[in-house]
Design a protein around this motif. Structure first.
Motif, PDB file in Angstrom:
ATOM      1  N   VAL A   1     -19.593   6.317  -4.907  1.00 57.06           N
ATOM      2  CA  VAL A   1     -19.112   6.406  -3.531  1.00 57.06           C
ATOM      3  C   VAL A   1     -20.066   5.667  -2.601  1.00 57.06           C
ATOM      4  O   VAL A   1     -19.641   4.926  -1.704  1.00 57.06           O
ATOM      5  CB  VAL A   1     -18.960   7.883  -3.102  1.00 57.06           C
ATOM      6  CG1 VAL A   1     -18.692   7.991  -1.602  1.00 57.06           C
ATOM      7  CG2 VAL A   1     -17.832   8.542  -3.890  1.00 57.06           C
ATOM      8  N   ARG A   2     -21.355   5.826  -2.840  1.00 56.43           N
ATOM      9  CA  ARG A   2     -22.327   5.142  -1.987  1.00 56.43           C
ATOM     10  C   ARG A   2     -22.239   3.623  -2.159  1.00 56.43           C
ATOM     11  O   ARG A   2     -22.337   2.868  -1.194  1.00 56.43           O
ATOM     12  CB  ARG A   2     -23.744   5.651  -2.299  1.00 56.43           C
ATOM     13  CG  ARG A   2     -23.898   7.165  -2.110  1.00 56.43           C
ATOM     14  CD  ARG A   2     -25.347   7.582  -2.058  1.00 56.43           C
ATOM     15  NE  ARG A   2     -26.085   7.365  -3.292  1.00 56.43           N
ATOM     16  CZ  ARG A   2     -26.234   8.247  -4.270  1.00 56.43           C
ATOM     17  NH1 ARG A   2     -25.634   9.433  -4.166  1.00 56.43           N
ATOM     18  NH2 ARG A   2     -26.963   7.976  -5.337  1.00 56.43           N
ATOM     19  N   ARG A   3     -22.040   3.171  -3.403  1.00 53.99           N
ATOM     20  CA  ARG A   3     -21.901   1.730  -3.636  1.00 53.99           C
ATOM     21  C   ARG A   3     -20.626   1.198  -2.987  1.00 53.99           C
ATOM     22  O   ARG A   3     -20.611   0.094  -2.426  1.00 53.99           O
ATOM     23  CB  ARG A   3     -21.900   1.432  -5.135  1.00 53.99           C
ATOM     24  CG  ARG A   3     -23.258   1.584  -5.795  1.00 53.99           C
ATOM     25  CD  ARG A   3     -23.281   0.941  -7.173  1.00 53.99           C
ATOM     26  NE  ARG A   3     -22.405   1.613  -8.114  1.00 53.99           N
ATOM     27  CZ  ARG A   3     -22.746   2.672  -8.852  1.00 53.99           C
ATOM     28  NH1 ARG A   3     -23.984   3.165  -8.731  1.00 53.99           N
ATOM     29  NH2 ARG A   3     -21.900   3.208  -9.686  1.00 53.99           N
ATOM     30  N   ALA A   4     -19.552   1.984  -3.049  1.00 51.40           N
ATOM     31  CA  ALA A   4     -18.300   1.547  -2.427  1.00 51.40           C
ATOM     32  C   ALA A   4     -18.461   1.421  -0.917  1.00 51.40           C
ATOM     33  O   ALA A   4     -17.960   0.456  -0.309  1.00 51.40           O
ATOM     34  CB  ALA A   4     -17.179   2.529  -2.768  1.00 51.40           C
ATOM     35  N   MET A   5     -19.153   2.356  -0.285  1.00 55.28           N
ATOM     36  CA  MET A   5     -19.391   2.258   1.158  1.00 55.28           C
ATOM     37  C   MET A   5     -20.221   1.017   1.477  1.00 55.28           C
ATOM     38  O   MET A   5     -19.986   0.331   2.476  1.00 55.28           O
ATOM     39  CB  MET A   5     -20.082   3.525   1.662  1.00 55.28           C
ATOM     40  CG  MET A   5     -19.180   4.743   1.706  1.00 55.28           C
ATOM     41  SD  MET A   5     -19.906   6.147   2.602  1.00 55.28           S
ATOM     42  CE  MET A   5     -21.136   6.713   1.422  1.00 55.28           C
ATOM     43  N   TYR A   6     -21.184   0.719   0.623  1.00 54.10           N
ATOM     44  CA  TYR A   6     -22.040  -0.458   0.815  1.00 54.10           C
ATOM     45  C   TYR A   6     -21.202  -1.734   0.886  1.00 54.10           C
ATOM     46  O   TYR A   6     -21.412  -2.588   1.750  1.00 54.10           O
ATOM     47  CB  TYR A   6     -23.040  -0.523  -0.337  1.00 54.10           C
ATOM     48  CG  TYR A   6     -23.925  -1.745  -0.374  1.00 54.10           C
ATOM     49  CD1 TYR A   6     -25.112  -1.784   0.350  1.00 54.10           C
ATOM     50  CD2 TYR A   6     -23.589  -2.853  -1.155  1.00 54.10           C
ATOM     51  CE1 TYR A   6     -25.943  -2.903   0.307  1.00 54.10           C
ATOM     52  CE2 TYR A   6     -24.411  -3.972  -1.214  1.00 54.10           C
ATOM     53  CZ  TYR A   6     -25.581  -3.987  -0.477  1.00 54.10           C
ATOM     54  OH  TYR A   6     -26.402  -5.096  -0.525  1.00 54.10           O
ATOM     55  N   TYR A   7     -20.222  -1.857  -0.036  1.00 57.53           N
ATOM     56  CA  TYR A   7     -19.415  -3.077  -0.085  1.00 57.53           C
ATOM     57  C   TYR A   7     -18.249  -3.062   0.897  1.00 57.53           C
ATOM     58  O   TYR A   7     -17.711  -4.125   1.238  1.00 57.53           O
ATOM     59  CB  TYR A   7     -18.903  -3.305  -1.506  1.00 57.53           C
ATOM     60  CG  TYR A   7     -19.979  -3.786  -2.443  1.00 57.53           C
ATOM     61  CD1 TYR A   7     -20.488  -5.070  -2.338  1.00 57.53           C
ATOM     62  CD2 TYR A   7     -20.504  -2.933  -3.412  1.00 57.53           C
ATOM     63  CE1 TYR A   7     -21.499  -5.511  -3.184  1.00 57.53           C
ATOM     64  CE2 TYR A   7     -21.507  -3.365  -4.267  1.00 57.53           C
ATOM     65  CZ  TYR A   7     -22.008  -4.656  -4.148  1.00 57.53           C
ATOM     66  OH  TYR A   7     -23.018  -5.090  -4.984  1.00 57.53           O
ATOM     67  N   ALA A   8     -17.858  -1.893   1.369  1.00 54.32           N
ATOM     68  CA  ALA A   8     -16.713  -1.807   2.290  1.00 54.32           C
ATOM     69  C   ALA A   8     -17.072  -2.161   3.721  1.00 54.32           C
ATOM     70  O   ALA A   8     -16.189  -2.317   4.569  1.00 54.32           O
ATOM     71  CB  ALA A   8     -16.117  -0.401   2.242  1.00 54.32           C
TER      72      ALA A   8
END
Length: 560
Positions: free
Chosen positions: A300-307
C-alpha cells in the motif's frame, strides 16, 4: 505550514517549516508597538503558535527558539545549508583517539557567562555528564562521560567507537553553567526563566505575546551591532503578509503564496528560498508494534508512492517553490555523493497509476463496487492528520484525495490541533500524517537514518517516542547498517552501510516522500543589512533555525 527545527531532528532542533519550519500561524495578535520602526529593534516572526510560555532550557523540546544560538551556544557550528566544516564557537579544536572511544576538545579561553562568571571546560564536562545521568535529557542517544582535565580541555569517553556522535557533541548541545545548574533539582522540568548563557544576547523582557533580547556587551566575539531583538506572534498568513509589507517585521520565514507580488510591490523587501526538508506522508507502518490500518502493508505504501503526481502537488500546494525529493530521504543535490544508486536519486514527478494498480493487484487488494479496494474485508481507506491552518499541507491532502482515488485508495483528511497532531505521532495513534524529515546535526546521512529508522528509537503504539522514529519502523538489516556506520569514520564503509539502508527504504517506504518543501525567508532591508543570500549562504536563513539564528544576528547590522 508549521513550526520546526525540530530537526528536525524535528524535536532536537525545534524547528522544527512546512515542516518543522516556520508557520505563518499563531493564536496571538501582534501590535506594531515596539516594532522595528525606530531602526534600533530587529523584529522577528519565527512561526511560534499560541500563547508564549517562558522556557529557556537548552535541554527542552519546548524551549523558545532563540534559546539555542542567541542565549546558549554549542562548541562548534555546522552550516547545514552548505555542509561546510564545523566552525569554532565555545570550542576551538577537537580530535579523536585512534579507535573512536575518546574525543578531546579544547575550549575557547576568556569567555564569560552573562552573569560575569568565567566559562571553562568544567562547564562542558558538567553539561555532558548531566545528559549521561539523566536519560530523559538524552534525545540524541549520546553515550559518553566527560572529564575536564584542565580549564581549557575536556575529554569525552565512549563505551565503544562513536565517531558519528561527533556532530551531536560538538554542534547539537548548548553548554550550561555548572555554577547555576548544579543546584537545579529536576533538569527535566526546569524552564530556566532567568537564563544565563555565553551567547550574543541576553533576555530582556518577557510577556505572553512577545519577548525581547538585548545585545550582550561582554560577548566573546564582540557586542553585536543589533542592540535589541524582538520576537512576536501573528494570527494568520494574511497577518504575516500584512506585517511584512507594513514594515512591522524585519525577518520571518513563512510560506506566502503571492511572495513575488508582495516583494515586487516593496523595494525594501527581499526573499530567499532554501529547500532543505523533505515533506512526507508519515505512516504508522509496524503492525508488530501495534499500528493498525492498510498502511501497515508495504504494498500500500509503495502504491501511494507511485500514485502521486508530484508536479501537480508542487503547483497546487508548494506554489512551485518545492524541490525534488529523493526516496533515500536525503537531499538529492546536497547529498548526491551519499546516494548509492543513481536510480534512487529522485522520486518520480508524475503519477504511474498503472504501476500503483499492479502493486495493489498483486498484493491482493481488489477493486470494490464503490471504487475503493478491499482485502480480507478491510477497505483500503486511511485517515491522514494535518494541523489546522497549515494551508499548504491541507492543499496537499485535498489533491492527494483525488490522486489516490484513481487507484482505489480512499484518503480521509482530518485537521487537528498541533498538540493533537504531535501527540498522535509520538504515541503512534495515527495512520498517516503530513510532516517532514528535518535537519540533523550534520549532513552525514546517519543523522537522518538513525532517528527515523533505528528500532532503538521507537516504542510500541501507546508509548511516546521522542527519539524520532514515529513510523515505528523496524528492520534488522537497517539496524545493523546504522550501527556499522556509527562505529567508523571511514567514509567508504559508511557509504556501503547507507546503500543497504537505501535499498530497504525504497522497498519498505515507511515515510513516503513528496517533495523538498519550500523554505521561504523574507527580509526587510530598510533597517538592517547583511542577511544570508544565494551568493553568500553563510547560514541557513530560516528565522526559526536553532544555532544559525545566533550566527546571523552576529553578522547583521543596522543600515547606516
Amino acid at each position: 505550514m508549521k513550526l520546526l527545527d525540530i530537526p528536525m531532528r524535528r524535536r532536537a532542533f525545534l524547528a522544527s517549516t512546512a515542516t518543522a519550519a516556520a508557520t505563518a500561524l499563531a493564536l496571538t495578535a501582534c501590535s506594531g508597538s515596539g516594532s522595528s520602526g525606530s531602526g534600533s529593534v530587529l523584529t522577528i516572526f519565527n512561526g511560534a503558535t499560541g500563547t508564549i510560555t517562558t522556557n529557556f532550557s537548552p535541554f527542552s523540546a519546548t524551549a523558545l527558539q532563540p534559546t539555542r544560538g542567541l542565549i546558549f551556544e554549542p562548541l562548534f557550528w555546522y552550516n547545514l545549508a552548505t555542509g561546510a566544516d564545523p566552525e569554532p564557537q565555545l570550542g576551538q579544536t577537537f580530535s579523536w583517539n585512534e579507535d573512536g572511544t575518546q574525543l578531546t576538545i579544547t575550549v575557547r579561553e576568556g569567555v564569560t557567562w552573562s552573569d560575569g562568571e568565567p566559562f571553562t571546560a568544567a562547564d562542558v564536562a558538567f553539561t555532558f555528564n548531566l545528559i549521561e545521568k539523566t536519560p530523559a535529557l538524552n534525545t540524541s542517544g549520546l553515550s559518553a562521560t566527560a572529564e575536564a582535565t584542565d580549564d581549557a580541555t575536556v575529554v569525552l569517553t565512549f563505551p565503544e567507537p562513536s565517531f558519528t556522535q561527533e556532530p551531536d557533541v560538538l554542534g547539537g548541545q548548548g553548554i550550561v553553567p555548572e555554577h547555576l545548574w548544579k543546584d537545579v533539582d529536576d533538569p527535566t522540568t526546569f524552564t530556566n526563566e532567568a537564563p544565563v548563557g555565553t551567547g550574543p544576547f541576553t533576555l530582556d523582557k518577557m510577556s505572553s505575546q512577545s519577548y525581547s533580547l538585548k545585545a550582550n556587551p561582554t560577548y566573546w566575539d564582540g557586542e553585536p551591532a543589533v542592540k535589541e531583538v524582538r520576537y512576536i506572534s501573528l494570527e494568520s498568513a494574511d497577518a504575516a503578509s500584512a506585517s511584512l509589507t507594513a514594515g512591522e517585521v524585519d525577518w520571518m520565514s513563512a510560506y506566502l503564496p503571492s511572495i513575488d507580488t508582495i516583494v515586487g510591490s516593496k523595494k525594501e523587501l527581499s526573499y530567499i528560498n532554501t529547500p532543505t526538508m523533505t515533506t512526507c506522508l508519515m505512516t504508522a507502518s509496524n503492525a508488530e508494534l501495534g499500528c493498525t490500518g492498510p498502511q501497515t502493508d508495504p504494498a500500500v505504501r509503495r502504491a501511494m508512492y507511485y500514485a502521486m503526481d508530484r508536479t501537480q502537488l508542487n503547483k497546487l500546494a508548494g506554489g512551485g517553490f518545492a524541490g525534488v525529493a529523493s526516496p533515500t530521504l536525503l537531499l538529492a543535490e546536497r547529498d548526491s555523493d551519499w546516494i548509492a544508486n543513481a536510480d534512487n536519486r529522485e522520486v518520480p514527478q508524475t503519477a504511474d497509476t498503472d504501476k500503483a494498480n499492479q502493486i495493489l493487484d498483486e498484493a491482493g487488494w481488489t477493486m470494490g463496487a464503490d471504487g475503493v479496494r478491499v482485502k480480507d474485508g478491510e477497505r483500503l481507506s486511511m485517515t491522514v492528520i494535518t494541523v489546522t491552518g497549515w494551508s499548504d499541507y491541507i492543499s496537499l491532502n485535498d489533491t492527494l484525495v483525488q490522486q489516490f482515488a484513481k487507484v482505489g485508495i480512499e484518503l480521509k483528511p482530518s485537521q487537528v490541533s498541533w498538540n493533537e497532531w504531535n501527540q498522535a505521532e509520538l504515541t503512534g495513534n495515527y495512520q498517516l500524517a503530513l510532516d517532514s524529515i528535518g535537519l540533523g546535526s550534520s549532513t552525514n546521512p546517519y543523522f537522518t537514518y538513525n532517528p527515523k529508522l533505528n528500532s532503538a528509537n521507537t516504542v510500541p503504539v501507546g508509548e511516546s517516542t521522542s527519539a524520532g522514529n514515529v513510523g515505528r519502523y523496524s528492520n534488522a538489516d537497517v539496524d545493523a547498517a546504522i550501527r556499522a556506520a556509527a562505529i567508523t569514520n571511514d567514509v567508504e564503509a559508511q557509504k556501503q552501510a547507507y546503500a543497504t539502508i537505501q535499498d530497504r527504504l525504497v522497498e519498505d517506504i515507511p515515510y513516503i516522500p513528496i517533495y523538498v518543501n519550500s523554505l521561504l525567508t523574507e527580509f526587510n532591508n530598510s533597517r538592517f543589512t547583511g542577511w544570508p543570500s544565494e551568493e553568500d549562504l553563510y547560514a541557513l536563513p530560516a528565522s526559526w533555525k536553532a544555532w544559525d539564528c545566533g550566527i546571523i544576528l552576529r553578522k547583521v547590522k543596522p543600515v547606516e
